[in-house]
Write an enzyme that holds these catalytic residues in place. Structure first.
Site, PDB file in Angstrom:
ATOM      1  N   LYS A   1     -25.788 -15.428 -20.563  1.00  0.00           N
ATOM      2  CA  LYS A   1     -27.149 -15.202 -20.098  1.00  0.00           C
ATOM      3  C   LYS A   1     -27.383 -15.901 -18.759  1.00  0.00           C
ATOM      4  O   LYS A   1     -28.049 -15.377 -17.870  1.00  0.00           O
ATOM      5  CB  LYS A   1     -28.113 -15.749 -21.160  1.00  0.00           C
ATOM      6  CG  LYS A   1     -29.496 -15.190 -21.116  1.00  0.00           C
ATOM      7  CD  LYS A   1     -30.339 -15.751 -22.252  1.00  0.00           C
ATOM      8  CE  LYS A   1     -29.962 -15.117 -23.601  1.00  0.00           C
ATOM      9  NZ  LYS A   1     -30.723 -15.721 -24.726  1.00  0.00           N
TER      10      LYS A   1
ATOM     11  N   ASP B   1       3.459  -1.532  -8.926  1.00  0.00           N
ATOM     12  CA  ASP B   1       2.129  -1.460  -8.331  1.00  0.00           C
ATOM     13  C   ASP B   1       1.114  -1.517  -9.478  1.00  0.00           C
ATOM     14  O   ASP B   1       1.340  -0.938 -10.543  1.00  0.00           O
ATOM     15  CB  ASP B   1       2.000  -0.146  -7.573  1.00  0.00           C
ATOM     16  CG  ASP B   1       1.033  -0.280  -6.431  1.00  0.00           C
ATOM     17  OD1 ASP B   1       1.436  -0.060  -5.284  1.00  0.00           O
ATOM     18  OD2 ASP B   1      -0.145  -0.595  -6.693  1.00  0.00           O
TER      19      ASP B   1
ATOM     20  N   GLY C   1       5.084  -6.702   0.581  1.00  0.00           N
ATOM     21  CA  GLY C   1       5.296  -5.267   0.453  1.00  0.00           C
ATOM     22  C   GLY C   1       5.712  -4.710   1.805  1.00  0.00           C
ATOM     23  O   GLY C   1       6.895  -4.509   2.078  1.00  0.00           O
ATOM     24  N   GLY C   2       4.732  -4.536   2.674  1.00  0.00           N
ATOM     25  CA  GLY C   2       5.005  -4.037   4.017  1.00  0.00           C
ATOM     26  C   GLY C   2       5.984  -4.913   4.769  1.00  0.00           C
ATOM     27  O   GLY C   2       6.787  -4.419   5.569  1.00  0.00           O
TER      28      GLY C   2
END
Lengths: 409, 409
Positions: B96, B173, B357-358
């Protein structure tokens, strides 16, 4: 077969970005990863997996102050890219993207195919009304005054007093977990016996929403234990477990009672202008698709406040006739007293649950009188009377008005 | 027995509030509900359920502009009030309350008793190192270039090329779900056969983190299917399912592989100043308590950015020696190229996973060369050399530096 797409809409704040380029980046980056450098043959194969920019609507007034420039961007994601569950779609459309600048997920428009995987609320507005046999007025819900540290006898007595006031629905407190004083099955039995006792006086039915808690992989078993013990409703802290847990509970044929979604933790997600997920999506559309029969959210009237426009957007998403899932009851909560009932019914219309805690238990005549005052207030508005006029012949309402007043706006 | 308490700390923005009164309101409101009006006998019974204000630290400089006044408030919640699961504690401490104004949950300090319910990471930093037999340098992780729309053969070839570069970890991924082209078990078999093929060349071990997806109540079964097919790691979108799902997966003795937590959707929760949950708690402490062996989060170097102070706070929470759960690997992700390795190792120290990644696939010599460039960069820093000096005898690193440069700050 035509490829099918599910859409997501974002509001993205940036003083300088090329929003069209940004939109293209999302459509490609969150689907096939790269596009322009692909060989033609690969493009042909990848075409059906490629996201599409549906629209880019830029808000950039000439006199925009820093921080005011934004765009509403809608992207269509091929359904073939993700499985038919809410985690898969949310992770696709807002997983990585949620971390990429000032961006808020404002709406989704899942395809008919995606939506077809979700039976949605088992009961919905009409089904809950049918269970209660009440079709001609807003429902009244009350919550316990306090639950932690109380034993079964005390909880039963609190339940009984609320029930005697003629409320339709009583829900557990969302912070009542499995505990030695009021363990799940004994709590259900105690409260349902109080419900039956009250029914003999009031002549009306009552749903008790037991708080469904515990470990994720025990939720179904716990729900079934509660139902076996007599529970005719469940309260569920959806956001602590994810929308898929709700979807699977709602889809289980053995969980044949209405589910009320509690918004606990929602304030971590919806209030920011620049981040998170809009209230109408979070507490409206997603709750309904996942199968909530009722969805609670902060009312615009109390101390814990959601702006009225957001409130009404949640309500509209819960009732929107274009969704295939059954409509779900909006339950604006917090700060509600009988003097607010005309306003609530004016704002929300007839398909609403008037939910109160302090407004029931704080009645000078006690909780049962508090429940009666709410029922009288609803009857007053329903009959076209003012509260003040109706109160002349209804003592509990009269006392409530003296206590809290009448708010007309 | 001494009562045991778990603490939560909030930052609350308000230009006018009496923060001490507000703190008292939280301590009472989220536990016993009301206090001052209770009769003395009831107080005695309720005392052990009552929350306590631990501290209120007000930031209110004389020259504070509107919106700048805040307080850090710490509340202790009696453990007796909630069950030993993360949903119960989060719903208690921020259910809450998350909706009550400009308030952010910045930290929690669960009691030893609460923490004892969580075995935490099965492997942790040391265990993952043991699996790989690598103890003397940061690990290198790579991710697929693109996965959606690719078939098994293509995915296997992407895997092989990455593996041949000598990376330690390869992850799916997070948006790769169950799909007809690369279904879970076949994907695991194809990738693990590529891992074995690469091992014959590189002589080194490799962990493959398969994306664990699907319906909540099938997660355990899916994890076990993946493991039976040979997966030696799992990637999991924790926030789409809740921390308890992770905790239960991690506690399952049959799920005997490391789990990498993906931060998908985290951007909906941590970036706002005024709402949500701090990154260090969300992606650091909670991930570790729940059992993530590795936790990914946006690096401070790339396009998807988290400020460096927040990054380091996440890292500290993952490695903090005072928590009973094993330390988990920090994996700062996005925008990483070999020229950043000195900076990463300077910022994060030796217990870090360099994830790219790249920066792997974009290497002019291909993905295998990209992996080698990262390994060379790590070896350079580890041996006290500059990248430039080391590159003179290491062609892949040399090419990477020409491509991306070296960032020193």
């Amino acid at each position: 077969m035509q490829p099918s797409y599910s859409k997501a809409t974002y509001r993205l704040y940036d003083d300088k970005a090329d929003f069209h380029k940004k939109a293209e980046g999302i459509a490609v980056g969150l689907t096939v990863g790269s596009w322009t450098e692909l060989p033609e043959a690969a493009k042909e194969q990848m075409q059906k997996h490629l996201g599409k920019v549906v629209s880019v609507s830029i808000h950039d007034p000439l006199d925009a102050a820093p921080g005011e420039r934004y765009a509403d961007i809608t992207i269509a994601y091929p359904d073939v890219n993700f499985s038919r569950d809410i985690p898969a779609f949310l992770v696709t459309a807002f997983g990585k993207l949620s971390m990429d600048g000032k961006i808020k997920l404002t709406d989704i428009e899942p395809s008919a195919d995606f939506l077809s995987a979700f039976p949605g609320p088992k009961f919905g507005v009409q089904g809950v009304r049918d269970l209660l046999g009440v079709h001609d007025r807003p429902l009244v819900m009350s919550i316990f005054k306090s639950v932690i540290g109380h034993d079964l006898g005390n909880l039963r007595e609190q339940f009984l007093q609320q029930a005697l006031g003629g409320v339709d629905l009583i829900k557990d407190d969302e912070i009542l977990f499995e505990n030695p004083l009021t363990p799940l099955e004994q709590r259900v039995e105690a409260c349902m016996s109080a419900a039956r006792e009250a029914e003999r006086t009031t002549g009306q039915k009552l749903l008790y929403f037991t708080n469904l808690t515990g470990s994720t992989f025990q939720l179904k078993a716990n729900a079934k234990r509660a139902i076996a013990a007599g529970a005719n409703g469940l309260l569920f802290n959806v956001l602590a477990y994810g929308f898929d847990a709700l979807a699977e509970l709602a889809a289980d044929p053995d969980i044949n009672v209405p589910i009320a979604a509690h918004p606990a933790l929602a304030g971590a997600l919806y209030p920011s202008l620049h981040h998170g997920i809009s209230a109408s999506l979070l507490l409206g559309k997603l709750m309904r698709i996942a199968g909530a029969d009722l969805s609670l959210f902060p009312s615009p009237y109390g101390s814990v406040v959601m702006p009225k426009a957001e409130n009404l957007a949640v309500m509209e998403a819960l009732l929107d006739p274009t969704l295939p899932q059954k409509p779900a009851f909006p339950v604006p909560s917090a700060g509600i007293h009988p003097g607010l009932v005309p306003l609530i019914m004016g704002d929300f219309g007839p398909e609403v649950v008037v939910n109160a805690g302090g407004g029931v238990h704080g009645h000078p005549g006690g909780s049962a009188a508090g429940g009666r005052a709410f029922r009288q207030a609803v009857d007053a508005v329903n009959s076209g009377s003012t509260l003040e006029a109706y109160a002349q012949k209804h003592e509990e309402l009269s006392i409530a008005i003296q206590r809290w007043g009448v708010r007309t706006s």
